[in-house]
Design a protein around this motif. Structure first.
Motif, PDB file in Angstrom:
ATOM      1  N   ALA A 219      13.154 169.116 117.772  1.00 29.93           N
ATOM      2  CA  ALA A 219      13.620 169.376 119.135  1.00 29.93           C
ATOM      3  C   ALA A 219      15.143 169.273 119.123  1.00 29.93           C
ATOM      4  CB  ALA A 219      13.057 168.339 120.100  1.00 29.93           C
ATOM      5  N   HIS A 220      15.802 170.060 119.947  1.00 32.04           N
ATOM      6  CA  HIS A 220      17.263 169.911 120.005  1.00 32.04           C
ATOM      7  C   HIS A 220      17.633 168.842 121.030  1.00 32.04           C
ATOM      8  CE1 HIS A 220      18.509 171.992 123.803  1.00 32.04           C
ATOM      9  NE2 HIS A 220      17.451 172.768 123.625  1.00 32.04           N
ATOM     10  N   TYR A 221      18.725 168.137 120.755  1.00 31.94           N
ATOM     11  CA  TYR A 221      19.158 167.064 121.663  1.00 31.94           C
ATOM     12  C   TYR A 221      20.493 167.366 122.325  1.00 31.94           C
ATOM     13  CZ  TYR A 221      22.449 165.524 118.088  1.00 31.94           C
ATOM     14  OH  TYR A 221      23.487 165.484 117.196  1.00 31.94           O
ATOM     15  N   TYR A 231      15.302 167.991 130.956  1.00 32.82           N
ATOM     16  CA  TYR A 231      14.190 168.919 130.708  1.00 32.82           C
ATOM     17  C   TYR A 231      14.509 169.803 129.494  1.00 32.82           C
ATOM     18  CZ  TYR A 231      11.879 173.439 131.970  1.00 32.82           C
ATOM     19  OH  TYR A 231      11.216 174.635 131.974  1.00 32.82           O
ATOM     20  N   ASP A 232      15.779 170.216 129.398  1.00 36.53           N
ATOM     21  CA  ASP A 232      16.252 171.029 128.269  1.00 36.53           C
ATOM     22  C   ASP A 232      17.305 170.251 127.506  1.00 36.53           C
ATOM     23  OD1 ASP A 232      16.979 173.013 126.521  1.00 36.53           O
ATOM     24  OD2 ASP A 232      18.045 174.221 127.986  1.00 36.53           O
ATOM     25  N   ASN A 233      17.011 169.351 126.583  1.00 37.89           N
ATOM     26  CA  ASN A 233      15.705 169.199 126.007  1.00 37.89           C
ATOM     27  C   ASN A 233      15.509 167.762 125.536  1.00 37.89           C
ATOM     28  OD1 ASN A 233      13.188 170.003 124.789  1.00 37.89           O
ATOM     29  ND2 ASN A 233      14.246 170.175 122.847  1.00 37.89           N
ATOM     30  N   MET A 234      16.040 166.797 126.322  1.00 36.01           N
ATOM     31  CA  MET A 234      15.855 165.407 125.892  1.00 36.01           C
ATOM     32  C   MET A 234      14.376 165.035 125.963  1.00 36.01           C
ATOM     33  SD  MET A 234      18.333 164.010 124.624  1.00 36.01           S
ATOM     34  CE  MET A 234      17.927 162.809 123.385  1.00 36.01           C
ATOM     35  N   ALA A 263      23.616 171.382 118.535  1.00 27.67           N
ATOM     36  CA  ALA A 263      24.179 172.738 118.730  1.00 27.67           C
ATOM     37  C   ALA A 263      23.156 173.872 118.842  1.00 27.67           C
ATOM     38  CB  ALA A 263      25.191 173.039 117.623  1.00 27.67           C
ATOM     39  N   GLU A 264      21.987 173.576 119.415  1.00 25.68           N
ATOM     40  CA  GLU A 264      21.014 174.651 119.652  1.00 25.68           C
ATOM     41  C   GLU A 264      21.547 175.629 120.681  1.00 25.68           C
ATOM     42  OE1 GLU A 264      17.558 176.695 121.654  1.00 25.68           O
ATOM     43  OE2 GLU A 264      19.052 175.411 122.525  1.00 25.68           O
ATOM     44  N   GLU A 265      22.163 175.055 121.717  1.00 31.84           N
ATOM     45  CA  GLU A 265      22.651 175.885 122.825  1.00 31.84           C
ATOM     46  C   GLU A 265      23.787 176.817 122.394  1.00 31.84           C
ATOM     47  OE1 GLU A 265      21.004 176.040 125.443  1.00 31.84           O
ATOM     48  OE2 GLU A 265      20.063 174.103 125.883  1.00 31.84           O
ATOM     49  N   MET A 266      24.361 176.572 121.238  1.00 35.64           N
ATOM     50  CA  MET A 266      25.445 177.425 120.741  1.00 35.64           C
ATOM     51  C   MET A 266      24.891 178.586 119.912  1.00 35.64           C
ATOM     52  SD  MET A 266      28.316 176.346 121.788  1.00 35.64           S
ATOM     53  CE  MET A 266      29.005 174.913 122.593  1.00 35.64           C
ATOM     54  N   VAL A 291       9.729 171.703 119.979  1.00 32.97           N
ATOM     55  CA  VAL A 291       9.582 171.598 121.439  1.00 32.97           C
ATOM     56  C   VAL A 291      10.903 171.959 122.080  1.00 32.97           C
ATOM     57  CG1 VAL A 291       8.853 170.151 123.384  1.00 32.97           C
ATOM     58  CG2 VAL A 291       8.271 169.475 121.056  1.00 32.97           C
ATOM     59  N   ASP A 292      10.882 172.818 123.063  1.00 32.35           N
ATOM     60  CA  ASP A 292      12.090 173.124 123.814  1.00 32.35           C
ATOM     61  C   ASP A 292      11.700 173.385 125.260  1.00 32.35           C
ATOM     62  OD1 ASP A 292      14.666 173.627 124.503  1.00 32.35           O
ATOM     63  OD2 ASP A 292      14.954 175.354 123.193  1.00 32.35           O
ATOM     64  N   LEU A 293      12.206 172.584 126.163  1.00 36.53           N
ATOM     65  CA  LEU A 293      11.882 172.566 127.601  1.00 36.53           C
ATOM     66  C   LEU A 293      10.545 171.857 127.782  1.00 36.53           C
ATOM     67  CD1 LEU A 293      12.773 176.221 128.711  1.00 36.53           C
ATOM     68  CD2 LEU A 293      14.219 174.209 128.859  1.00 36.53           C
TER      69      LEU A 293
HETATM   70 ZN    ZN Z   1      16.762 174.192 125.035  1.00 35.93          ZN
END
Ligand code: ZN
Length: 413
Positions: A219-221, A231-234, A263-266, A291-293
């Protein structure tokens, strides 16, 4: 799996520790990575910090001024990765072209056009072909107030040549421009590329007797700059930690690697750095569960499976056994699972729909222990069946059709 061993409350408390913005490459993200490492240490696991660099774009100037028939500057957010106008900007006639249909586009030449955003690669190319001088997009809603009047920020991806620049404007200002009959506007956008540092945190539980086969739970943090991304994405990050706790107590036969991506959002930078760093052992990787969202109470859960249709059916069967509602989509997904699938490793992302992604409303207020527990049981159920199986029930391969789509997807990043 024993559902009594999965705690929604513990996951909820985990999410609560990260009530701050964790934009990739900032001290917020760094702080979160240290927090995750601390939790792993308490659990008796070693959290490896795997650092990597990525390119970020910083806007130094973004400006839109109506010059005729009235004069007014509007609050805008520049498109990132969209190049620079000359320092003095560009001034041109203004035209609202709605959704950028072909009829409207035929009038775009030499003009700064406004369209309903956001502009992505395909529309950008149409604007360039139509010889527009620049573009303005519209986001937000007519009921926004206060802080929400700040226009959203977008990044242009997959465009190699960037001959024109664009900015985003709030809905209410867009209405004013059209109603007051803006005829000429001036646009300035200046930005620079910067190299930033992020990190993945990974922890491994060696398999008992089939250790050569690796399953990943990820999962990205990191978060977007607009809000603390509960929710996105802790919530997803919490779920992976909960499963690390579970599998530490219930040792798996296969090796399990738990990964928190930065850095998933990048543009999925963390997972791309991971597969690069671990290239030599990727042949041992059998499945990625991402897992994302997640974590909102009102919503529905979807599992996107990027693997053979038979894999999708097997996972669907396992979830049917649990009786917890999930729907399945067999296709590529917009998260870190794509990176694994691109490398030929079957992958999935668990996703729960919900409210407020990439906004300041994405806080723990909308997260529910009930939902966290449920999704962790779904994901843990799948993970456990695969971790304990006598023989892995599917091959390490991704259908050609998905590989081709992923080629395009990643070239666009
Ligand atoms: Zn996300």
């Amino acid at each position: 799996m024993d559902r009594n061993k999965i705690s929604g409350q513990r996951q909820y408390e985990f999410v609560g520790k990260f009530n701050y913005i964790r934009e990739a490459g900032t001290s917020g993200e760094q702080r979160a990575s240290e927090e995750i490492q601390r939790d792993l240490k308490e659990l008796g696991l070693t959290g490896r910090r795997e650092e990597f660099e990525f390119a970020a774009y910083e806007t130094t100037e973004e400006c839109l001024v109506v010059t005729k028939p009235y004069e007014k500057e509007y609050l805008v957010t520049g498109y990132k990765r969209c190049g620079n106008t000359p320092a003095e900007g560009i001034e041109a006639p203004f035209l609202y072209i709605e959704n950028g249909d072909d009829i409207s586009l035929s009038f775009a030449k030499g003009k700064i056009v406004m369209l309903n955003g956001p502009v992505r690669k395909e529309m950008y190319q149409k604007l360039v072909e139509a010889q527009a001088a620049g573009f303005v997009t519209v986001s937000g809603t007519p009921i926004d107030m206060g802080e929400d009047l700040k226009p959203a920020g977008y990044t242009l991806r997959g465009v190699e040549k960037i001959p024109i620049q664009g900015v985003n404007l709030h809905y209410k200002d867009a209405v004013e421009l059209v109603e007051k009959g803006a005829l000429r506007v001036k646009l300035i956008l200046r930005q620079k590329k910067a190299v930033r540092t992020s990190q993945n945190i990974a922890a491994r539980i060696e398999g008992q007797d089939k250790a050569e086969e690796i399953l990943t739970l990820s999962a990205h943090y990191d978060s977007v700059p607009q809000g603390p991304g509960a929710y996105d994405n802790m919530a997803g990050a919490a779920m992976i930690m909960e499963l690390a706790i579970y599998f530490k107590e219930n040792p798996p036969r296969r090796t399990m690697e738990f990964i928190w991506f930065g850095a998933e959002e990048m543009g999925l930078c963390g997972s791309q750095a991971y597969v690069k760093l671990h290239e030599k052992e990727l042949s041992r990787h059998r499945f990625n569960m991402n897992v994302d969202l997640a974590g909102q109470l009102i919503g529905g859960t979807v599992i996107g499976v990027t693997a053979d249709a038979a894999v999708c059916q097997m996972l669907s069967y396992v979830v049917h056994e649990t009786g917890m509602g999930v729907s399945f989509i067999n296709g590529i997904w917009g998260s870190d699972s794509n990176t694994f699938a691109w490398k030929g490793i079957p992958a999935m992302t668990l996703n729960r729909d919900g409210f407020g992604m990439h906004t300041r409303y994405d806080t723990i207020d909308l997260i529910s222990p009930w939902s966290l527990k449920r999704s962790a049981c779904v994901l843990g159920g799948i993970a456990e069946r695969l971790a304990q199986a006598e023989v892995m029930p599917f091959k390490r391969e991704v259908p050609e059709e998905f590989r081709r789509k992923l080629d395009t997807y990643f070239i666009d990043k």
